[in-house]
Scaffold this motif. Sequence first.
Motif, PDB file in Angstrom:
ATOM      1  N   SER A 114       0.850  -1.190   0.000  1.00  0.00           N
ATOM      2  CA  SER A 114       0.000   0.000   0.000  1.00  0.00           C
ATOM      3  C   SER A 114       0.883   1.236   0.000  1.00  0.00           C
ATOM      4  CB  SER A 114      -0.853  -0.013   1.267  1.00  0.00           C
ATOM      5  OG  SER A 114      -1.542   1.201   1.428  1.00  0.00           O
TER       6      SER A 114
ATOM      7  N   GLY B 135      -7.193   3.374  -4.561  1.00  0.00           N
ATOM      8  CA  GLY B 135      -6.027   2.529  -4.829  1.00  0.00           C
ATOM      9  C   GLY B 135      -5.182   3.052  -5.984  1.00  0.00           C
TER      10      GLY B 135
ATOM     11  N   GLN C  63      -5.016  -1.138  -0.420  1.00  0.00           N
ATOM     12  CA  GLN C  63      -4.539   0.243  -0.221  1.00  0.00           C
ATOM     13  C   GLN C  63      -5.315   0.909   0.915  1.00  0.00           C
ATOM     14  OE1 GLN C  63      -2.117   2.348  -1.755  1.00  0.00           O
ATOM     15  NE2 GLN C  63      -2.807   3.671  -0.077  1.00  0.00           N
TER      16      GLN C  63
END
Length: 870
Positions: free
Chosen positions: A24, A41, A64
């Motif tokens: 992430s 994301g 994410q």
Amino acid sequence: MDAKSIRRTFLEFFQSKQHAIVPSAPLVIKNDPTLMFTNAGMNQFKDYFLGNKAAEDARVADTQKCLRVSGKHNDLEEVGIDTYHHTMFEMLGNWSFGDYFKKEAIEWGWELLTEVYKLPKDRLYVTVFEGDEGDGTELDQEAIDIWKGLIDEDRIIPANKKDNFWEMGETGPCGPCSEIHIDLRNDEERAKVDGLGLVNEDHPLVVEIWNLVFMQFNRKADGSLVSLPNKHIDTGMGFERLCMAIQQKESNYDTDVFQPMIQFLAAKSGKEYGKDEKIDIAIRVISDHIRAISFAIADGQLPSNNKAGYVIRRILRRAVRYGYTFLDFNKPFMYELVDILSDQFEETFPEVISQKDFIKKVVMQEEAAFLRTLDKGLAILQKAMDAASDKTIVGKEAFTLYDTFGFPLDLTQLIASENGFSVDTAGFDVAMQEQKDRARAASASEKGDWIDVNDGDSVEFLGYDALESDASILRYREVTEKKKTIIQLVLDQTPFYAESGGQVGDKGILVSGEETIAIFDTKKENDLIIHFANKLPSNPSAPVVAKVDASRRSLTENNHSATHLLHAALQEVLGDHVAQKGSLVNEKHLRFDFSHFQKVETEEIEKIEKIVNQRIRQNIQLNEQRNVPIEDAKAMGATALFGEKYGDFVRVITFDSDYSVELCGGTHVPATGKIGLFKITAESSVAAGVRRIEAITADAAEEYVDEQITLLQEIKELLKAKDPKKAVADLVEAKAALSKEVETLRNKELQAVKNELASKAVAKDGFNFIAAKVSVANAQGLKQLAYDLKAVVENMFLILAADVDGKPQVAVMIDEELVKAKDLHAGKIVKELAKEIKGGGGGQPFFATAGGKDINGLDAVVEKAQELLA
Ligand code: ATP
Ligand code: MG
């Protein structure tokens, strides 16, 4: 399936479809002026879509951390009130960068949901983009045709631009999308009302879980769409919503993602979850908000009074007030949730566990601080209610509470209504708008579109090895801020270092033929290096020579390398808990913020300074390694910063592998000896649990030391003493004794004057009249004299024209009884008399003073006073 397995299954599924699994990006965005927090994301891949950079992997998947509390995507008002919007949530996503497109994205999504997670097909609906006339976009027939092969046609719903055209912000990559929604109502409800009509209607149990975006446009500043160089896939699935669907719950908060925190809050407050809507909302809000707060802090964003920091502070305060009002928490409580959180995310987001103590400390202190203003705000609110004429609290007052005491409007309204009051919200809005307008006026900035000059995509940074290079301008744009227009330039290759990692951007020049253009700053936007100039070369497409201001860069390097030496010394002296929280390095000095819970003591400062200076004298050679695989760098024990986004390959800066090894993109000295000297100039606190050290190096440090020595020398000469410390101590002592003596003498003198004046009092019309010119050391002495006289002269009418240390003053004092009996006013009299000294003043009826400008008028004051008597 528990939450952890659901997450893992997602990643494994896409791994099996040849996707690289990536970490992430941090929640807090550093190099993008258009976005404060990661809200989807795709943010970290923006440059791939725009074609600014080639993707390392054509297929990627991840989870994410996202935060939707500001800007285009803001869900804050829904959070906790509903059961499926969060401030911080995980977005599971898979991407194709110019690789596969709609067919695979749709088919794989469907396969994962229905065959792997086994979500029932008869609960799923999909939407497709219907087109938009204004944008000139059409119905997405291609997506419809693909979906037809997977799902009943009557479950495919065409939807409008608002729901089915995804945009990250006002500008940037965008495209039509296709969403997958799920109907989680029970069979009875489903039999009564068809789910089809509930899609996109904000029904808490008919919710969107996955959005498949077909990235093919870039929205420009003028609002128009242009096609992207390639077509991409960008999907985002809400992890918490997916958990709700798979675990067959009716609320995200009933899943194992939130339950541990909900249970904790219920137990701690002694209240039951699920009985009273108000209490439930409070518990949900708190268990949601602590996630956003903790992750933001872990990624380096501390609560503060502006920008991203203020967003975090506001979220925290919202939660604190929910706890205070509905759960009766009047002491810090949220920080305790950090333990639960950090355990939960140990595998996926270890940044929370590794900074657990720090996060707890920051949250606790923030809570305590707001609980203090909460009380004050409540008192002010009470006053506002007492003052309200028609049971309405003035909007401006509510705004002050919001703005100064951090009270959200709804809290003010709630307390008001408990007391039978309401709030003038229109007035609040006006005050809010006024403030916003002020803020907007202050920060108004307008960016033009990029204008391409020369062909080329890649931008190469040469500044580690060179301070000068040939280059050509790839593109430029005009940016207007605060009425000033500047030019931003992108070069195909450049020695200019763009501000990052705390190191300032380079300054220098661009030489284009005969012309020299000054570059006054260099910054990064995503991965672009942007040069700031006041004008464009007259022929922008001609080749240029880019030259960095070498001496400024050299001084900056000294400070940057010194920062690394300092960081290691801090860990050695203070302990391993020291983690960098921020830094600033320029040609003048360095500033280093780090986690540490108390003041750094003077002896510690001395130790730290000593270590750094030893390291400087050892003249340790720089070991700079580029393109080190991140895993290898970690194995080397390199210090990484939390909240910093590192690629798969990193740069490692080492000054003695046993001493300082850091991941760093900055520029450094070839060997530490060049730093010359290191001096700490200040140590202070910047936030809860964060200290700051400021220091200087090289020439600046030498100058500083020289100045100190000169100063001492001058003091010695002034004192004519070998031991200046003792001489100063003696002086201080002597001065105290003298002051005392002067005081005694003054008192004596004042007594003498008093006695003389008292003896000269003239009796007339029931007064004992005194008018005289006197000389006193200060205003206090004049007042003292008047009061002393009052004590010994009955029925006194006193007028003093005083030379107060060279400045004229008049004092008038009249016996209080006579003031009443004869309706006199010393203030009025003094005003009249002060005209003679070109001044003014006033006071009470029995005593008043006035100052003036003309000392020569003092005699006239006395004369005028005598006339009063006549
Ligand atoms: P919604 O209309 O429900 O607010 P959205 O259209 O804003 O969703 P997207 O921007 O498409 O959502 O984001 C992709 C996915 O992320 C959504 O399908 C949803 O599952 C999830 N999601 C979006 N916003 C939130 C949020 N605030 N909290 C939790 N999950 C969210
Ligand atoms: Mg939304």
